[in-house]
Enzyme design. Structure first.
Site, PDB file in Angstrom:
ATOM      1  CD  GLU A  83     -39.630   9.196  19.780  1.00 42.39           C
ATOM      2  OE1 GLU A  83     -38.541   8.721  19.510  1.00 42.39           O
ATOM      3  OE2 GLU A  83     -40.577   9.447  19.076  1.00 42.39           O
ATOM      4  CG  HIS A  84     -37.673   6.991  24.766  1.00 44.41           C
ATOM      5  ND1 HIS A  84     -36.398   7.485  25.438  1.00 44.41           N
ATOM      6  CD2 HIS A  84     -38.283   8.435  24.565  1.00 44.41           C
ATOM      7  CE1 HIS A  84     -36.177   8.590  25.618  1.00 44.41           C
ATOM      8  NE2 HIS A  84     -37.329   9.313  24.979  1.00 44.41           N
ATOM      9  CB  THR A  85     -39.121   1.177  20.944  1.00 42.54           C
ATOM     10  OG1 THR A  85     -39.236   1.858  19.906  1.00 42.54           O
ATOM     11  CG2 THR A  85     -40.696   1.350  21.743  1.00 42.54           C
ATOM     12  N   GLY A 100     -30.682  20.952  16.503  1.00 42.39           N
ATOM     13  CA  GLY A 100     -31.208  20.553  17.606  1.00 42.39           C
ATOM     14  C   GLY A 100     -32.746  20.815  17.888  1.00 42.39           C
ATOM     15  N   GLY A 116     -34.627  18.268  17.262  1.00 41.60           N
ATOM     16  CA  GLY A 116     -35.261  16.763  17.338  1.00 41.60           C
ATOM     17  C   GLY A 116     -35.296  16.196  16.133  1.00 41.60           C
ATOM     18  CB  SER A 163     -29.552  18.341  12.545  1.00 48.01           C
ATOM     19  OG  SER A 163     -29.445  18.518  14.150  1.00 48.01           O
ATOM     20  CB  SER A 164     -26.187  14.633  15.217  1.00 44.62           C
ATOM     21  OG  SER A 164     -27.129  13.948  15.715  1.00 44.62           O
ATOM     22  CG  ASP A 220     -32.018   9.244  15.189  1.00 46.21           C
ATOM     23  OD1 ASP A 220     -33.174   9.098  15.287  1.00 46.21           O
ATOM     24  OD2 ASP A 220     -31.463  10.098  16.042  1.00 46.21           O
ATOM     25  CE1 TYR A 269     -32.566   8.287  23.645  1.00 46.39           C
ATOM     26  CE2 TYR A 269     -30.245   7.778  24.269  1.00 46.39           C
ATOM     27  CZ  TYR A 269     -31.280   7.457  23.476  1.00 46.39           C
ATOM     28  OH  TYR A 269     -31.357   6.687  22.145  1.00 46.39           O
TER      29      TYR A 269
END
EC number: 2.7.1.6
Length: 352
Positions: free
Chosen positions: A17-19, A101, A103, A106-107, A151, A200
């Site tokens: 995560e966040h990598t 929304g 997490g 979905s986008s 994603d 973020y």
């Protein structure tokens, strides 16, 4: 070609995560919750969204941002036109059971889905990696969200019963079987991630600055010794990223050995590192992780950017509903958010 229907999955990130914005390691999976788009060729764009109960119509020469869901469609059209693909319009509707929304990307699911619809309708023959990169470009440059590749890559490359070990620098990847008797319990806290975009961006800025200070291209190259050269806040945040990269490799090895208990322990350690050192958790996410562990999960952690959104727990398949119901009951007694949970498994990527 008449109407086609494309199923585009959501994604959960198991670990890493966040990598991805420092070109580190990630381990996502596509999940069996989908954006479903049914469409046909048309001289302009006319799309109905079931979720928003709204129809939007525009022409290809009017790709201006509106600040709504249709921007994801416009972004994909814009990027295809920019890249020289010969396309026309489309007419159709967007449905599906992937929550927005929460997490669960979905986008990215929506962008990749629209891209695949156009790929099919206009025979564009776009290869899988290019699909992920084009969808990312649409989100970065048109919609204006500074996401990494994680994603879109997961939505395109997902494989049933497997997670994807991905090096976000080289884009080399490996499928790793996920145990069939284990379910992923996804818990949506109901907390909208209002903070997520500003915080973020701040984490991303500090991480990128840290790489510049160290003269490195990727967080994979950064050692404990290097961290001493960073200012205190940069060091605190970046040392989390270095530890998280190491954890992705540990999870990869533990999954290959079939050691789900070890995988679980690593996930939980990762959550508290995110909470205490990277500071992207919140009371609701922490509550879920604690409860899941009390109720017999192998491991649990927030997934996605944090600040709300969703968390995951690895649980025995036959206990998933019992554990989910119990956590939801206690959660709703304590918090006023509209929370819900889903039991998911690794699924195939986008397809017709």
């Amino acid at each position: 070609m008449s109407k086609i229907t494309v199923k585009s999955p959501g994604r959960v990130n198991l670990i890493g995560e966040h990598t991805d914005y420092t070109y580190g390691y990630v381990m996502p999976m596509a999940i069996d919750l989908y954006t479903i788009i049914t469409a046909e060729k048309y001289d302009k764009v006319q799309l109905y969204s079931e979720h928003f109960n709204e129809e939007k119509t525009f022409t290809l020469d009017n790709l201006t941002k509106e600040g709504s869901w249709i921007d994801y469609v416009k972004g994909v059209l814009w990027v295809l036109i920019q890249e020289g693909y010969k396309i026309g319009g489309l007419k159709g509707k967007i449905t599906g059971d992937l929550p927005l929304g929460a997490g669960l990307s979905s986008s990215a699911s929506f962008e990749v889905g629209i891209l695949e619809v156009l790929n099919q309708l206009y025979n564009l023959n776009i290869d899988p990696l290019k699909k992920a990169l084009l969808a990312k470009k649409a989100e970065n440059e048109f919609v204006g969200v500074p996401c990494g590749i994680l994603d879109q890559f997961a939505v395109v490359f997902g494989k049933k019963d497997n997670v994807i070990f991905l090096d976000t620098q080289t884009l080399q990847y490996e499928y790793i079987p996920f145990p069939k008797d284990v379910s992923v319990l996804v818990f949506y806290t109901g907390v909208k991630r209002e903070l997520a975009s500003s915080e973020y961006a701040e984490r991303k800025r500090i991480a990128e600055e840290s790489l510049r200070i160290l003269g490195k291209e990727s967080s994979k190259e950064v050692t404990e010794k290097d961290l001493g050269k960073l200012p205190p806040l940069h060091r605190k945040f970046f040392s989390y990223i270095v530890r998280e990269n190491a954890r992705v490799l540990e999870v990869r090895d533990a999954l290959k050995e079939g050691d789900i208990e070890k995988v679980g322990k690593i996930l939980t350690t990762a959550h508290w590192d995110l909470a205490e050192n990277y500071r992207v958790s919140c009371e609701e996410l922490d509550f879920f992780v604690k409860k899941a562990m009390e109720l017999g999960a192998y491991g649990a952690r927030l997934t996605g950017a944090g600040f709300g959104g969703s968390a995951i727990a690895l649980v025995d398949k036959d206990k998933a509903k019992t554990i989910g119901d119990a956590i939801l009951r206690e959660y709703l007694a304590k918090f006023s958010w509209k929370a819900k949970y889903f039991v998911v498994k690794p699924s195939d990527g986008v397809g017709v």
